[in-house]
Design a protein around this motif. Structure first.
Motif: not given
Length: 331
Positions: A130-135, A234-237, A240-243
């Motif tokens: 949750h802190r950094d989706e796709m990070g 999805m991508i890091r952003s 949240r619409r991009l994750t």
């Protein structure tokens, strides 16, 4: 063929903040307090219902003790494990009960450990998600990355889940963790030993066989399908619409795969402090603000899975890629 699953800029209108939502989509003070209220009494009934569906279906099969009863329980337990797992996720967020001791006891011993979920370890890994989706600290990056995949890769992943290969990887990790001294791993094994012992004591070993085999096959498929529908490709952003994907919630999907409003997953990632009962209401606020538009939403899970399996580039088959949600058995 689809090249990306990331929404284009025209699907991401810049309309925030509003008088009800801040620049990240979270509700403003008065509404946020209302949305974050936990309904303890209702959740007691919800947990009882989930336990009744899961444990009850297996116990009933043992009572009837016919092949068709065990087969029916095997199918029903696909939904039974989903229910226990998703309520365990709610407990990991400390949103199931306002009393933390009660929340964690129920989350661990009633919901988590019977379904092989290391609740405390899962909480640590899931909060990193949750802190950094796709990070760089995303525990499930291998699971989510690389979509859309070619149809043959998609089928191969689901086949590993359906045949128990993915579950075997999880059980092997569980056993190694227990041998290494991990307390939660040992607690999970102890709970499973009690469940197995109970089935043997009443001379119905097939009850435990149904429990573990349904988790190892049907639930693994369901878990992957749901997880990919949440974040696949999805991508890091910070947006949240991009994750996180938005998928229309049908009644059948809500019963079998995404109960307890977990399908309103964008709302959950916008504000992970909102209990499951209030996620549809937060989603409606996001739609009413114009931040989530109709074109951003997949019309069904089937439509999403079709898009997710329409790629042309093979996803790297890295270690752990076949294990489903890798953070499920973190210790």
């Amino acid at each position: 063929m689809a090249a990306t699953m990331v929404p284009s800029d025209e699907l991401l209108p810049d309309v925030l903040p509003t008088d009800r939502l801040n620049e990240r989509g979270m509700a403003t003070k008065g509404l946020r307090d209302e949305l974050r209220r936990i309904n303890n009494a209702a959740n007691v009934l919800t947990v009882i219902g989930a336990v009744t569906v899961s444990f009850g279906s297996v116990i009933l099969a043992g009572y009837v003790n016919t092949w068709w009863a065990y087969l029916l329980a095997f199918v029903v337990m696909a939904r039974g494990h989903v229910g226990l797992n998703i309520l365990g996720h709610e407990a990991a967020h400390r949103l199931l009960f306002s009393n933390r001791a009660v929340n964690d006891f129920v989350g661990r011993w009633i919901l988590g450990y019977p379904t092989y979920q290391a609740m405390q370890g899962y909480r640590r890994a899931h909060f990193a998600h949750h802190r950094d989706e796709m990070g760089p600290e995303e525990p499930d990056l291998v699971l989510y990355s690389g979509y859309p995949v070619p149809p043959d890769s998609w089928r191969r992943k689901l086949r590993r889940d359906a045949t128990g290969v993915s579950a075997y990887k999880n059980f092997r990790g569980l056993w190694r963790a227990a041998r290494g001294g991990a307390l939660e791993a040992r607690q999970i094994i102890a709970v499973q030993a009690v469940m197995l012992g109970a089935s043997l004591a009443v001379m119905r070993p097939l009850m435990y066989v149904v429990w573990i085999v349904s988790w190892s096959t049907l639930w693994r498929v369901s878990n992957r399908l749901r997880a990919i529908a949440e974040h696949g490709g999805m991508i890091r952003s910070k947006d949240r619409r991009l994750t996180t994907h938005v998928i229309r919630q049908s009644l059948i999907a809500r019963i079998w795969m995404v109960p307890y409003n977990t399908g309103w997953h964008l709302a959950h990632h916008v504000d992970m402090g909102v209990p499951w009962r209030n996620l549809p209401r937060l989603h409606d606020e996001l739609v009413a603000s114009g931040w989530v538009i109709e074109e951003l939403e997949y019309p069904s899970y089937r439509a999403f899975w079709k898009a997710a399996s329409s790629g042309t580039v093979k996803q790297p088959d890295l270690a752990g890629a076949g294990s489903g949600q890798s953070s499920m058995l973190e210790f």
